[in-house]
Design a protein around this motif. Structure first.
Motif, mmCIF file in Angstrom:
data_model
loop_
_atom_site.group_PDB
_atom_site.id
_atom_site.type_symbol
_atom_site.label_atom_id
_atom_site.label_comp_id
_atom_site.label_asym_id
_atom_site.label_seq_id
_atom_site.Cartn_x
_atom_site.Cartn_y
_atom_site.Cartn_z
ATOM 1 N N CYS A 56 0.631 -1.164 0.104
ATOM 2 C CA CYS A 56 0.128 -0.121 -0.122
ATOM 3 C C CYS A 56 0.856 1.108 0.124
ATOM 4 C CB CYS A 56 -1.037 0.029 1.330
ATOM 5 S SG CYS A 56 -2.390 -1.200 1.061
ATOM 6 N N PHE A 57 2.020 1.363 0.768
ATOM 7 C CA PHE A 57 2.796 2.344 0.942
ATOM 8 C C PHE A 57 3.606 2.820 -0.536
ATOM 9 C CE2 PHE A 57 3.996 2.426 5.846
ATOM 10 C CZ PHE A 57 2.696 2.681 6.095
ATOM 11 N N GLN A 58 3.557 1.653 -0.965
ATOM 12 C CA GLN A 58 4.576 1.640 -2.532
ATOM 13 C C GLN A 58 3.701 2.435 -3.326
ATOM 14 O OE1 GLN A 58 5.651 -2.512 -2.702
ATOM 15 N NE2 GLN A 58 7.658 -1.965 -2.306
ATOM 16 N N ALA A 59 2.378 1.853 -3.384
ATOM 17 C CA ALA A 59 1.215 2.337 -4.324
ATOM 18 C C ALA A 59 0.922 3.682 -3.973
ATOM 19 C CB ALA A 59 -0.187 1.212 -4.327
ATOM 20 N N MET A 60 0.974 4.110 -2.816
ATOM 21 C CA MET A 60 0.609 5.544 -2.476
ATOM 22 C C MET A 60 1.675 6.343 -2.579
ATOM 23 S SD MET A 60 -1.061 4.180 1.110
ATOM 24 C CE MET A 60 -0.568 5.976 2.231
ATOM 25 N N SER A 61 2.948 6.179 -2.934
ATOM 26 C CA SER A 61 4.107 6.997 -3.225
ATOM 27 C C SER A 61 4.013 8.103 -3.796
ATOM 28 C CB SER A 61 5.332 6.118 -3.339
ATOM 29 O OG SER A 61 5.151 5.405 -4.413
ATOM 30 N N ALA A 62 3.116 7.901 -4.964
ATOM 31 C CA ALA A 62 3.206 8.766 -6.344
ATOM 32 C C ALA A 62 2.129 9.925 -5.754
ATOM 33 C CB ALA A 62 2.630 8.311 -7.565
ATOM 34 N N ALA A 63 1.510 9.762 -4.667
ATOM 35 C CA ALA A 63 0.579 10.770 -4.513
ATOM 36 C C ALA A 63 1.128 11.622 -3.185
ATOM 37 C CB ALA A 63 -0.940 10.341 -4.135
ATOM 38 N N PRO A 64 0.732 12.841 -3.021
ATOM 39 C CA PRO A 64 1.255 13.952 -1.924
ATOM 40 C C PRO A 64 0.425 13.498 -0.691
ATOM 41 C CG PRO A 64 -0.148 14.965 -3.346
ATOM 42 C CD PRO A 64 -0.166 13.748 -4.001
ATOM 43 N N VAL A 65 0.582 12.098 -0.211
ATOM 44 C CA VAL A 65 -0.041 11.792 1.030
ATOM 45 C C VAL A 65 0.753 11.466 2.206
ATOM 46 C CG1 VAL A 65 -2.308 11.550 0.020
ATOM 47 C CG2 VAL A 65 -0.577 9.522 0.396
ATOM 48 N N THR A 66 0.672 11.840 3.475
ATOM 49 C CA THR A 66 1.395 11.203 4.465
ATOM 50 C C THR A 66 1.014 9.699 4.917
ATOM 51 O OG1 THR A 66 1.834 13.449 5.432
ATOM 52 C CG2 THR A 66 1.910 11.441 6.910
ATOM 53 N N PRO A 67 1.823 8.930 4.604
ATOM 54 C CA PRO A 67 1.419 7.518 5.044
ATOM 55 C C PRO A 67 1.687 7.089 6.503
ATOM 56 C CG PRO A 67 3.627 7.565 4.061
ATOM 57 C CD PRO A 67 3.266 8.890 4.212
ATOM 58 N N MET A 68 0.631 6.640 6.958
ATOM 59 C CA MET A 68 0.350 6.378 8.516
ATOM 60 C C MET A 68 -0.152 4.861 8.556
ATOM 61 S SD MET A 68 -0.452 9.775 10.355
ATOM 62 C CE MET A 68 -2.487 9.611 10.196
ATOM 63 N N VAL A 69 -0.110 4.229 9.883
ATOM 64 C CA VAL A 69 -0.498 3.089 10.139
ATOM 65 C C VAL A 69 -1.025 2.989 11.583
ATOM 66 C CG1 VAL A 69 0.099 0.793 10.861
ATOM 67 C CG2 VAL A 69 1.260 1.990 8.930
ATOM 68 N N ARG A 70 -2.222 2.482 11.579
ATOM 69 C CA ARG A 70 -2.638 1.905 13.146
ATOM 70 C C ARG A 70 -2.338 0.638 13.478
ATOM 71 N NH1 ARG A 70 -8.812 1.934 15.383
ATOM 72 N NH2 ARG A 70 -9.261 0.276 13.565
ATOM 73 N N VAL A 71 -1.424 0.468 14.434
ATOM 74 C CA VAL A 71 -0.865 -0.595 14.780
ATOM 75 C C VAL A 71 -1.949 -1.455 15.505
ATOM 76 C CG1 VAL A 71 1.604 0.135 14.634
ATOM 77 C CG2 VAL A 71 0.431 0.507 16.892
ATOM 78 N N PRO A 72 -1.654 -2.989 15.472
ATOM 79 C CA PRO A 72 -2.486 -3.747 16.474
ATOM 80 C C PRO A 72 -2.653 -3.326 17.695
ATOM 81 C CG PRO A 72 -1.059 -5.119 14.845
ATOM 82 C CD PRO A 72 -0.631 -3.747 15.074
ATOM 83 N N TRP A 73 -1.539 -3.162 18.478
ATOM 84 C CA TRP A 73 -1.378 -2.784 19.803
ATOM 85 C C TRP A 73 -0.095 -2.241 20.291
ATOM 86 C CZ3 TRP A 73 -5.853 -3.679 22.297
ATOM 87 C CH2 TRP A 73 -5.852 -3.506 23.555
ATOM 88 N N ASN A 74 -0.147 -1.732 21.410
ATOM 89 C CA ASN A 74 0.971 -1.018 22.075
ATOM 90 C C ASN A 74 2.075 -1.916 22.469
ATOM 91 O OD1 ASN A 74 2.659 0.968 23.130
ATOM 92 N ND2 ASN A 74 1.257 1.626 24.777
ATOM 93 N N GLU A 75 2.881 -2.483 21.266
ATOM 94 C CA GLU A 75 3.959 -3.291 21.350
ATOM 95 C C GLU A 75 5.114 -2.601 20.670
ATOM 96 O OE1 GLU A 75 6.565 -6.111 20.474
ATOM 97 O OE2 GLU A 75 5.080 -5.712 18.845
ATOM 98 N N PRO A 76 6.237 -2.787 21.159
ATOM 99 C CA PRO A 76 7.463 -1.891 20.400
ATOM 100 C C PRO A 76 8.045 -2.633 19.175
ATOM 101 C CG PRO A 76 8.192 -2.945 22.623
ATOM 102 C CD PRO A 76 6.566 -3.069 22.256
ATOM 103 N N GLY A 77 7.805 -4.020 19.143
ATOM 104 C CA GLY A 77 8.210 -4.580 17.793
ATOM 105 C C GLY A 77 7.472 -4.161 16.565
ATOM 106 N N ILE A 78 6.140 -4.215 16.689
ATOM 107 C CA ILE A 78 5.174 -3.893 15.408
ATOM 108 C C ILE A 78 5.454 -2.271 15.392
ATOM 109 C CG2 ILE A 78 3.156 -3.651 16.670
ATOM 110 C CD1 ILE A 78 3.902 -4.531 13.165
ATOM 111 N N ILE A 79 5.537 -1.712 16.166
ATOM 112 C CA ILE A 79 5.649 -0.083 16.087
ATOM 113 C C ILE A 79 7.007 0.099 15.518
ATOM 114 C CG2 ILE A 79 6.022 1.942 17.375
ATOM 115 C CD1 ILE A 79 4.138 0.840 19.576
ATOM 116 N N GLY A 80 8.030 -0.168 15.847
ATOM 117 C CA GLY A 80 9.246 -0.269 15.206
ATOM 118 C C GLY A 80 9.283 -0.543 13.602
ATOM 119 N N LYS A 81 8.672 -1.420 13.467
ATOM 120 C CA LYS A 81 8.764 -2.333 12.219
ATOM 121 C C LYS A 81 7.838 -1.524 10.940
ATOM 122 C CE LYS A 81 8.305 -6.960 10.109
ATOM 123 N NZ LYS A 81 9.808 -7.165 9.869
#
Length: 258
Positions: A56-81
């Motif tokens: 999704c990020f790759q597909a969005m890269s041509a547009a002037p949008v800020t890419p964000m994520v809602r992570v599944p939970w407050n867990e440092p592994g997935i947040i950093g990833k």
């Protein structure tokens, strides 16, 4: 490598956010081209996974949008990833205390502010030098969700945690935690009073407020209230809404032939 969403907020404007539940680079590309200021991949309640997020990020890269994520939970592994994978903002669900908010910020920030491990695989030029690590702490957005009775009770303490750029209201879970039917566009006076207090306290601290909305009309109303980030449904919800509207119009206008 500046964060466009931060620039919008710094100008005093509000932003409109898209939301991706569908694990498809094609639908992400379509959504990113529809005029949103930011687009969020939902790893909590969508059917996305990490690889579909990257697509999704790759597909969005041509547009002037800020890419964000809602992570599944407050867990440092997935947040950093997700940050390594291309997110400029992380929305974290169910942050109920200042301690949990601090843990979230720690996971998002490189030392000395935080504990994020170094390895930004997609956030540096492949095989080239980059200044990403030097700017990441300032440019990446930590956005905890306020969506429970406990979070409301700890509102000021959460907002006082250094490093929080914005907070994001989950109206469905918020109402649910107060014994109400889970839904997005809320009208209950007690919930609206919570919104008013959150907007007031966040504004005092220079923190933006976001909210998930079920309609464009409510999103515009939320902006007038003072919210600086509004999300309208998600990709699957918008698709279903448009499809239902089109089918209903055909049945109405076909004079009983369908």
């Amino acid at each position: 490598m500046a964060n466009r969403l931060k620039q919008i907020w710094a100008s005093g404007k509000a932003a409109v956010n898209g939301w991706l539940a569908i694990p498809s680079g094609f639908s992400a590309e379509v959504m990113a081209g529809c005029g949103f200021d930011a687009v969020t991949v939902d790893l909590q309640h969508g059917v996305q996974d990490y690889l579909s997020m990257v697509q999704c990020f790759q597909a969005m890269s041509a547009a002037p949008v800020t890419p964000m994520v809602r992570v599944p939970w407050n867990e440092p592994g997935i947040i950093g990833k997700v940050l390594d994978g291309g997110a400029w903002g992380v929305i974290c669900p169910m942050v109920n205390t200042a301690r949990e908010a601090e843990a979230f910020v720690q996971a998002c920030k490189y030392p000395p502010r935080g504990t994020r491990s170094n390895g930004p695989i997609r956030m540096v030029g492949y095989g080239t030098a980059s200044d990403y690590q030097a700017i990441a702490n300032d440019e990446t957005l930590c956005i905890p969700m306020i969506e429970t009775r406990e979070a409301v009770e700890n509102m000021e303490a959460i907002l006082d945690v250094p490093g929080i750029a914005a907070v994001y209201v989950g109206p469905s879970d918020l109402g649910f935690s107060f014994g109400l039917v889970p839904k997005l566009d809320r009208e209950e006076p007690d919930i609206l009073a919570i919104y008013e207090k959150l907007l007031r306290e966040a504004s005092r601290r220079g923190i933006a407020c976001g909210i998930h909305c079920g309609s464009a009309a409510y999103a515009a109303r939320a902006i007038r209230m003072g919210f600086r980030l509004t999300t309208i449904l998600n990709d699957s919800g918008l698709m279903a809404l448009a499809a239902r509207t089109a089918v209903a119009q055909v049945r109405k206008d076909a004079e009983g032939l369908v």
